[in-house]
Scaffold this active site. Structure first.
Site, PDB file in Angstrom:
ATOM      1  N   ASP A  71       1.345  -1.219  -0.184  1.00 51.60           N
ATOM      2  CA  ASP A  71       0.030   0.174   0.099  1.00 51.60           C
ATOM      3  C   ASP A  71       0.637   1.143   0.012  1.00 51.60           C
ATOM      4  O   ASP A  71       1.694   1.308   0.834  1.00 51.60           O
ATOM      5  CB  ASP A  71      -1.042  -0.378   1.197  1.00 51.60           C
ATOM      6  CG  ASP A  71      -2.188   1.158   1.410  1.00 51.60           C
ATOM      7  OD1 ASP A  71      -2.337   1.211   0.323  1.00 51.60           O
ATOM      8  OD2 ASP A  71      -2.777   1.112   2.187  1.00 51.60           O
ATOM      9  N   ASN A 109     -10.823  -2.867  -6.269  1.00 47.84           N
ATOM     10  CA  ASN A 109     -10.116  -1.982  -6.747  1.00 47.84           C
ATOM     11  C   ASN A 109     -10.930  -1.527  -8.252  1.00 47.84           C
ATOM     12  O   ASN A 109     -10.226  -0.393  -9.307  1.00 47.84           O
ATOM     13  CB  ASN A 109      -8.317  -2.797  -6.978  1.00 47.84           C
ATOM     14  CG  ASN A 109      -7.803  -2.218  -5.880  1.00 47.84           C
ATOM     15  OD1 ASN A 109      -7.377  -3.180  -6.630  1.00 47.84           O
ATOM     16  ND2 ASN A 109      -7.625  -1.032  -4.831  1.00 47.84           N
TER      17      ASN A 109
HETATM   18  C1  FPP Z   1      -2.073   0.135  -3.201  1.00 56.82           C
HETATM   19  O1  FPP Z   1      -1.050   1.841  -3.436  1.00 56.82           O
HETATM   20  C2  FPP Z   1      -1.456  -0.427  -4.214  1.00 56.82           C
HETATM   21  C3  FPP Z   1      -2.320  -0.824  -4.936  1.00 56.82           C
HETATM   22  C4  FPP Z   1      -3.686  -1.048  -5.458  1.00 56.82           C
HETATM   23  C5  FPP Z   1      -1.860  -1.396  -6.889  1.00 56.82           C
HETATM   24  C6  FPP Z   1      -0.457  -2.693  -5.998  1.00 56.82           C
HETATM   25  C7  FPP Z   1      -0.122  -3.296  -6.814  1.00 56.82           C
HETATM   26  C8  FPP Z   1       1.622  -2.693  -7.081  1.00 56.82           C
HETATM   27  C9  FPP Z   1       2.285  -2.785  -6.828  1.00 56.82           C
HETATM   28  C10 FPP Z   1       2.079  -3.656  -8.740  1.00 56.82           C
HETATM   29  C11 FPP Z   1       1.605  -5.016  -8.842  1.00 56.82           C
HETATM   30  C12 FPP Z   1       2.819  -5.451  -9.761  1.00 56.82           C
HETATM   31  C13 FPP Z   1       2.470  -7.002 -10.881  1.00 56.82           C
HETATM   32  C14 FPP Z   1       3.153  -7.422 -10.809  1.00 56.82           C
HETATM   33  C15 FPP Z   1       1.084  -6.901 -10.776  1.00 56.82           C
HETATM   34  P1  FPP Z   1      -2.664   2.761  -3.356  1.00 56.82           P
HETATM   35  O2  FPP Z   1      -2.666   3.136  -4.798  1.00 56.82           O
HETATM   36  O3  FPP Z   1      -4.264   2.211  -2.103  1.00 56.82           O
HETATM   37  O4  FPP Z   1      -2.082   3.990  -3.174  1.00 56.82           O
HETATM   38  P2  FPP Z   1      -2.587   4.984  -2.012  1.00 56.82           P
HETATM   39  O5  FPP Z   1      -3.163   4.310  -1.047  1.00 56.82           O
HETATM   40  O6  FPP Z   1      -1.185   5.672  -1.355  1.00 56.82           O
HETATM   41  O7  FPP Z   1      -3.596   6.015  -2.780  1.00 56.82           O
END
Ligand code: FPP
EC number: 2.5.1.-
Length: 255
Positions: A27, A75
């Protein structure tokens, strides 16, 4: 890295307890990007590099299963351009990283409703799973379009269908056949994470491995996922090493 620094890191790792199954809620990508005045998707791109780094760290440390929460069933509520970027990440990741996975003997598996993802994402995921299927080292288990509650409901439906067709009685439903019908059924006794890490300061499990986390040790860190590196990985293992896991029983020295 110098020979001596490498030796020192190895010896510290050697004194640590290593979780057999490590699960991570990655996250903070969006906040990382905002801090750098970049679009949110730049955080996901950096987050993908952290996935590569942590896969190597976990595999080198002797972790047997690394489960990563890459895309939840919730998501889809994000803006369409962000969802579409997230869907392309597995394609980029596997295009570039499968040779490394092969070199490290890492096997890719997935949990979640993969078939509902865009066709080129499904194709990239299937290809990586097939190409690495014979690897015998760490299992790199991606949760994609995954939700813990949906997983439990789906296991209940599968067992109910067996009851309805007369192959199972309600009394025969037990821990063993219930767990076999979860998305982690293929992991057998490794299905339940020993340690669950969530980055970015949020302290909840957000529908990740809801059934399997019953006895997991939880570790929360303020570090944002794109910044999570070797020192943070080591700090999580140090915290885990100090935990006293009793699974509802008593510590042997208290008996
Ligand atoms: C959360 O950060 C992250 C996600 C919803 C996506 C996670 C995906 C990756 C790290 C890359 C995945 C890689 C592969 C190979 C599938 P957020 O967007 O919720 O962050 P925030 O809470 O700061 O908005």
């Amino acid at each position: 890295m110098s020979f001596f620094r490498k030796k020192r890191e190895q010896s510290t790792l050697a004194s640590l307890k290593i979780p057999k199954h490590l699960a991570i809620i990655m996250d903070g990508n969006g906040r990382w990007a905002q801090k750098q005045m970049m679009p949110r998707v730049a955080g996901h791109k950096r987050g993908m590099n952290t996935v590569k780094e942590v896969t190597k760290l976990a595999s080198d440390a002797g972790v047997q299963v690394l489960s990563l929460y890459a895309f939840s069933t919730e998501n889809w509520r994000r803006p369409a351009d962000e969802v579409s970027f997230l869907m392309k990440l597995p394609v980029t990741f596997f295009d570039n990283f499968v040779p490394d996975l092969m070199a490290n003997n890492v096997r890719v598996t997935t949990m979640g409703d993969i078939e509902s993802l865009p066709a080129n994402t499904v194709e990239a995921v299937h290809k990586a799973v097939e190409e690495t299927a014979a690897n015998t080292g760490m299992i790199l288990n991606f949760a994609l379009n995954y939700g813990g509650q949906a997983e439990i409901i789906s296991a209940a439906q599968a067992l109910a269908a067996q009851v309805a067709d007369g192959t199972l009685s309600p009394q025969e439903i037990d821990k063993s056949n219930f767990e076999a019908n979860l998305a982690t059924g293929f992991l057998g006794e490794l299905a339940q994470p020993d340690l669950m890490i969530r980055t970015s300061g949020e302290e909840r499990l957000s529908n990740f491995l809801t059934y399997q986390s019953a006895y997991s040790e939880l570790y929360f860190t303020d570090v944002l996922w794109p910044d999570f590196g070797a020192a943070d990985f080591q700090a999580a293992l140090e915290a885990y090493t100090k935990r006293d896991r009793r699974f509802g029983g008593l510590n042997p020295k208290e008996k």
